[in-house]
Design a protein around this motif. Structure first.
Motif, PDB file in Angstrom:
ATOM      1  N   THR A   1      32.241  36.247  50.652  1.00 14.48           N
ATOM      2  CA  THR A   1      32.641  37.512  51.283  1.00 14.48           C
ATOM      3  C   THR A   1      33.470  38.319  50.307  1.00 14.48           C
ATOM      4  OG1 THR A   1      32.699  36.362  53.382  1.00 14.48           O
ATOM      5  CG2 THR A   1      33.799  38.503  53.297  1.00 14.48           C
ATOM      6  N   ALA A   2      33.010  39.546  50.038  1.00 17.97           N
ATOM      7  CA  ALA A   2      33.730  40.402  49.099  1.00 17.97           C
ATOM      8  C   ALA A   2      35.087  40.787  49.676  1.00 17.97           C
ATOM      9  CB  ALA A   2      32.904  41.643  48.812  1.00 17.97           C
ATOM     10  N   HIS A   3      36.042  40.939  48.791  1.00 13.82           N
ATOM     11  CA  HIS A   3      37.361  41.322  49.255  1.00 13.82           C
ATOM     12  C   HIS A   3      38.019  42.236  48.230  1.00 13.82           C
ATOM     13  CE1 HIS A   3      41.219  41.097  51.192  1.00 13.82           C
ATOM     14  NE2 HIS A   3      41.783  40.551  50.138  1.00 13.82           N
ATOM     15  N   ASP A   4      38.273  43.470  48.651  1.00 13.61           N
ATOM     16  CA  ASP A   4      39.003  44.414  47.806  1.00 13.61           C
ATOM     17  C   ASP A   4      38.456  44.491  46.373  1.00 13.61           C
ATOM     18  OD1 ASP A   4      40.836  46.324  47.453  1.00 13.61           O
ATOM     19  OD2 ASP A   4      42.595  45.075  47.791  1.00 13.61           O
ATOM     20  N   GLY A   5      37.119  44.627  46.272  1.00  9.24           N
ATOM     21  CA  GLY A   5      36.513  44.812  44.936  1.00  9.24           C
ATOM     22  C   GLY A   5      36.131  43.522  44.252  1.00  9.24           C
ATOM     23  N   LEU A   6      36.565  42.376  44.770  1.00  9.04           N
ATOM     24  CA  LEU A   6      36.145  41.088  44.188  1.00  9.04           C
ATOM     25  C   LEU A   6      34.936  40.584  44.978  1.00  9.04           C
ATOM     26  CD1 LEU A   6      39.474  39.148  43.530  1.00  9.04           C
ATOM     27  CD2 LEU A   6      37.898  40.082  41.822  1.00  9.04           C
ATOM     28  N   VAL A   7      33.829  40.307  44.246  1.00  4.12           N
ATOM     29  CA  VAL A   7      32.592  39.942  44.929  1.00  4.12           C
ATOM     30  C   VAL A   7      32.078  38.591  44.426  1.00  4.12           C
ATOM     31  CG1 VAL A   7      30.273  40.740  45.574  1.00  4.12           C
ATOM     32  CG2 VAL A   7      32.025  42.410  44.917  1.00  4.12           C
ATOM     33  N   PRO A   8      32.068  37.556  45.296  1.00  2.00           N
ATOM     34  CA  PRO A   8      31.524  36.258  44.868  1.00  2.00           C
ATOM     35  C   PRO A   8      30.010  36.195  45.071  1.00  2.00           C
ATOM     36  CG  PRO A   8      32.848  36.033  46.891  1.00  2.00           C
ATOM     37  CD  PRO A   8      32.654  37.490  46.645  1.00  2.00           C
TER      38      PRO A   8
ATOM     39  N   ALA B   1      27.450  29.828  40.382  1.00  2.00           N
ATOM     40  CA  ALA B   1      28.108  30.948  41.068  1.00  2.00           C
ATOM     41  C   ALA B   1      28.829  31.817  40.044  1.00  2.00           C
ATOM     42  CB  ALA B   1      29.126  30.407  42.077  1.00  2.00           C
ATOM     43  N   TRP B   2      29.196  33.015  40.460  1.00  2.00           N
ATOM     44  CA  TRP B   2      30.061  33.837  39.621  1.00  2.00           C
ATOM     45  C   TRP B   2      30.850  34.809  40.487  1.00  2.00           C
ATOM     46  CZ3 TRP B   2      24.841  34.479  39.998  1.00  2.00           C
ATOM     47  CH2 TRP B   2      24.345  35.747  40.278  1.00  2.00           C
ATOM     48  N   LEU B   3      31.848  35.381  39.869  1.00  2.00           N
ATOM     49  CA  LEU B   3      32.732  36.296  40.583  1.00  2.00           C
ATOM     50  C   LEU B   3      32.769  37.608  39.803  1.00  2.00           C
ATOM     51  CD1 LEU B   3      34.926  36.597  42.812  1.00  2.00           C
ATOM     52  CD2 LEU B   3      36.587  35.748  41.150  1.00  2.00           C
ATOM     53  N   ASP B   4      32.429  38.693  40.493  1.00  2.00           N
ATOM     54  CA  ASP B   4      32.488  40.019  39.872  1.00  2.00           C
ATOM     55  C   ASP B   4      33.702  40.779  40.383  1.00  2.00           C
ATOM     56  OD1 ASP B   4      30.226  39.764  38.381  1.00  2.00           O
ATOM     57  OD2 ASP B   4      29.004  41.150  39.572  1.00  2.00           O
ATOM     58  N   GLY B   5      34.182  41.673  39.552  1.00  2.00           N
ATOM     59  CA  GLY B   5      35.228  42.603  39.968  1.00  2.00           C
ATOM     60  C   GLY B   5      34.917  43.946  39.343  1.00  2.00           C
ATOM     61  N   VAL B   6      35.874  44.833  39.364  1.00  2.00           N
ATOM     62  CA  VAL B   6      35.661  46.150  38.757  1.00  2.00           C
ATOM     63  C   VAL B   6      36.750  46.382  37.724  1.00  2.00           C
ATOM     64  CG1 VAL B   6      35.542  48.635  39.193  1.00  2.00           C
ATOM     65  CG2 VAL B   6      34.634  47.024  40.883  1.00  2.00           C
TER      66      VAL B   6
ATOM     67  N   GLY C   1      36.044  51.086  36.108  1.00  2.00           N
ATOM     68  CA  GLY C   1      34.937  51.655  36.881  1.00  2.00           C
ATOM     69  C   GLY C   1      33.626  50.906  36.725  1.00  2.00           C
ATOM     70  N   GLN C   2      33.609  49.822  35.974  1.00  2.00           N
ATOM     71  CA  GLN C   2      32.348  49.075  35.761  1.00  2.00           C
ATOM     72  C   GLN C   2      32.409  47.718  36.422  1.00  2.00           C
ATOM     73  OE1 GLN C   2      30.330  48.520  31.997  1.00  2.00           O
ATOM     74  NE2 GLN C   2      31.622  50.108  31.138  1.00  2.00           N
ATOM     75  N   ARG C   3      31.279  47.293  36.956  1.00  2.00           N
ATOM     76  CA  ARG C   3      31.171  45.942  37.508  1.00  2.00           C
ATOM     77  C   ARG C   3      31.347  44.950  36.349  1.00  2.00           C
ATOM     78  NH1 ARG C   3      26.469  42.972  40.809  1.00  2.00           N
ATOM     79  NH2 ARG C   3      26.837  44.459  42.445  1.00  2.00           N
ATOM     80  N   THR C   4      32.213  43.990  36.541  1.00  2.00           N
ATOM     81  CA  THR C   4      32.637  43.120  35.441  1.00  2.00           C
ATOM     82  C   THR C   4      32.655  41.662  35.889  1.00  2.00           C
ATOM     83  OG1 THR C   4      33.968  44.874  34.459  1.00  2.00           O
ATOM     84  CG2 THR C   4      34.687  42.626  33.985  1.00  2.00           C
ATOM     85  N   THR C   5      32.190  40.756  35.021  1.00  2.00           N
ATOM     86  CA  THR C   5      32.236  39.333  35.375  1.00  2.00           C
ATOM     87  C   THR C   5      33.659  38.805  35.180  1.00  2.00           C
ATOM     88  OG1 THR C   5      30.060  39.216  34.309  1.00  2.00           O
ATOM     89  CG2 THR C   5      31.056  37.128  35.036  1.00  2.00           C
ATOM     90  N   PHE C   6      34.213  38.236  36.248  1.00  2.00           N
ATOM     91  CA  PHE C   6      35.571  37.681  36.168  1.00  2.00           C
ATOM     92  C   PHE C   6      35.560  36.163  35.991  1.00  2.00           C
ATOM     93  CE2 PHE C   6      38.772  40.914  37.996  1.00  2.00           C
ATOM     94  CZ  PHE C   6      38.057  41.983  37.480  1.00  2.00           C
ATOM     95  N   ALA C   7      34.527  35.491  36.507  1.00  2.00           N
ATOM     96  CA  ALA C   7      34.490  34.025  36.403  1.00  2.00           C
ATOM     97  C   ALA C   7      33.049  33.563  36.556  1.00  2.00           C
ATOM     98  CB  ALA C   7      35.355  33.394  37.507  1.00  2.00           C
ATOM     99  N   PHE C   8      32.749  32.386  36.006  1.00  2.00           N
ATOM    100  CA  PHE C   8      31.379  31.875  36.006  1.00  2.00           C
ATOM    101  C   PHE C   8      31.428  30.365  36.255  1.00  2.00           C
ATOM    102  CE2 PHE C   8      27.712  30.700  32.923  1.00  2.00           C
ATOM    103  CZ  PHE C   8      26.819  30.574  33.967  1.00  2.00           C
TER     104      PHE C   8
END
Ligand code: ADP
Ligand SMILES: O=P(O)(O)O[C@H]1O[C@H](CO)[C@@H](O[C@H]2O[C@H](CO)[C@@H](O)[C@H](O)[C@H]2O)[C@H](O)[C@H]1O
Length: 455
Positions: free
Chosen positions: A110-117, A181-186, A189-196
């Protein structure tokens, strides 16, 4: 609530530069700013901070999960960040409850405040611990089942580790650990990989450790003939060369490729010259070898044969490969973490990776000499030094032979290209060691000296 206050900025300003993965060591600061602060659980706060420098260079962004707790569990002092009005603040990845909360968040999808798993399969909850000496990032292992790499320095965009590993796994390569799995954030202004997250290969042994064990055998049996000792690893090196070539083949078949011309090679050489300029500014000892280094880069610039270009690993060495029962597995397709993302994803010659691994054989042989303080000339030890060199040569040759057996061409045939890439890598290593492990500096410096004093 922690964050958004000057106390936290002061704490992080003191804590951040002491972290192994902080890339701005030695640069004068202009300030630190919290750019994101998302609460992921009662305990875990997810921060992104921006560090600005007074040298006019680009600002860096770092991902810093933190936990705030009322208590001080045994062992937590090693990752204590500081005290706030709300409690004691710790590095949230080293705190097992913090990293468990991160897994629960990813697993919940579940995405939360711009963090998307994103998950590729159902994940279970397992206890967490951070593994190894942190290098450029922090890796958390969950129950010997998953390994989550949390990228510390963030670059806007998709992380090449995620992109390349997924491409290889989708193509059925046996040489990568399954992506989970991975975790994206922003960021900017760009979608960015935060964790893998990938499958944790619990039975894997790092190539670096295996190579060192082989070199140690060589020393232990120093009174045997060189071709009778340390030879076991050559068969592994050959298999590693073959696995590397197969990975390169799949990458070339699934991601973009191009053919470079003389202009491409001149541009490569120009890049090497400018990296050398910066490296000499950082490590004065390199100046002694400048003429030889520039001659090798100029030789590259004179080449006119077309060169095949594709995506590559980019920071390839024995610490980036694991030996599992079925063969070699490659990981960390991130490229050199200090380089901007655009450079790391640029199409390159595969010689760049081959050169990285060849340098690593040299490192393995030289690191034990260094351990024994034998880098200084001593007549009675010259035999051992010769053996170390011989070990490196034998394994380098085996690696190239394995590579050639899969791709049909031996990387050593393009000698000017390989030599220039090896020297470029050795120059990078000189700066890396000067910054992170000064006692290891003699290894790449010695290699630069050797490589520039022979044709
Ligand atoms: N899938 C995996 N299974 C088991 N160990 C792994 C796996 N991926 C990485 N590792 C181990 O985790 C450590 C850190 O991984 P790495 O990707 O190199 O992080 P960094 O970017 O910080 O260098 C390495 O020492 C490696 O041995
Ligand atoms: O693994 P990372 O992506 O963090 O890579 C960095 O650290 C490496 C050291 O851990 C460094 O590699 C150098 O030392 C290795 C032995 O420790 C050796 O096998 C490599 O050949 C040598 O380059 C790497 O350069 C750096 O980017």
């Amino acid at each position: 609530m922690v964050g958004g206050n000057s106390d936290l900025v002061a704490l992080l300003t003191s804590w951040l530069p002491r972290q192994r993965w902080f890339a701005g060591k030695g640069r004068p600061w202009a300030g630190l700013r919290v750019v994101r602060n998302v609460r992921l659980s009662d305990l875990l706060h997810h921060f992104v901070v921006e560090v600005r420098y007074a040298d006019g260079g680009l600002a860096d962004h770092y991902q810093i999960p933190l936990v705030v707790r009322p208590d001080a569990p045994y062992g937590h002092e090693a990752f204590f960040v500081g005290k706030s009005a709300d409690g004691l603040i710790y590095d949230g990845l080293h705190d097992p409850d913090g990293s468990a909360a991160l897994l629960a968040f990813i697993r919940g999808r579940t995405a939360h405040d711009g963090l998307v798993p994103y998950t590729l399969e159902e994940l279970e909850l397992f206890p967490a611990h951070v593994i190894g000496a942190e290098q450029s990032n922090t890796s958390v292992v969950y129950g010997d089942a998953y390994i989550l790499k949390v990228f510390r320095r963030l670059w806007p965009g998709t992380n090449p580790d995620l992109e390349m590993t997924r491409a290889l796994a989708d193509a059925g390569s046996p040489s990568v650990a399954r992506p989970l799995a991975w975790l994206d954030g922003v960021l900017d202004g760009q979608r960015t990989t935060f964790a893998f997250m990938q499958e944790f290969l619990r039975s894997g042994t790092e190539g670096w450790r295996l190579a060192l064990a082989s070199v140690r055998d060589l020393y232990a049996e120093a009174d045997l003939h060189a071709d009778e000792v340390g030879g076991d690893f050559a068969a592994e090196s050959e298999r590693l060369g073959a696995a590397t070539a197969d990975v390169h083949r799949i990458i070339a078949e699934t991601l973009p490729t191009a053919v470079g011309d003389a202009e491409t090679l001149r541009a490569q050489a120009t890049g090497m010259h400018s990296r050398l300029d910066a490296a000499i500014r950082a490590v004065e000892q390199l100046r002694a070898f400048e003429t030889g280094l520039r001659a090798a880069y100029d030789e590259l610039a004179r080449q006119t044969s077309p060169v095949a270009l594709q995506r590559v690993h980019g920071d390839y060495h024995l610490g980036q490969v694991l030996r599992v029962d079925s063969g070699w597995v490659l990981f960390d397709f991130e490229g050199e973490p200090a380089r901007p993302l655009a450079e790391r994803t640029a199409l390159q010659s595969v010689h760049r990776d081959v050169a990285g691994m060849l340098r690593s054989f040299d490192y393995a042989a030289q690191s034990l000499l260094l351990e024994r303080s034998l880098l200084v000339e001593r007549e009675d030890e010259s035999g051992l030094r010769y053996r170390a060199q011989e070990w490196a040569t034998r394994n380098r040759d085996a690696f190239c032979a394995g590579y050639a057996s899969v791709r049909g061409h031996d990387p050593r045939e393009e000698a000017a290209l390989l030599r220039a890439f090896e020297l470029d890598k050795a120059v990078y290593e000189v700066v890396y060691e000067a910054r992170h492990r000064p006692s290891w500096l003699p290894i790449p410096l010695g290699s630069v000296e050797r490589l520039t004093s022979t044709d």
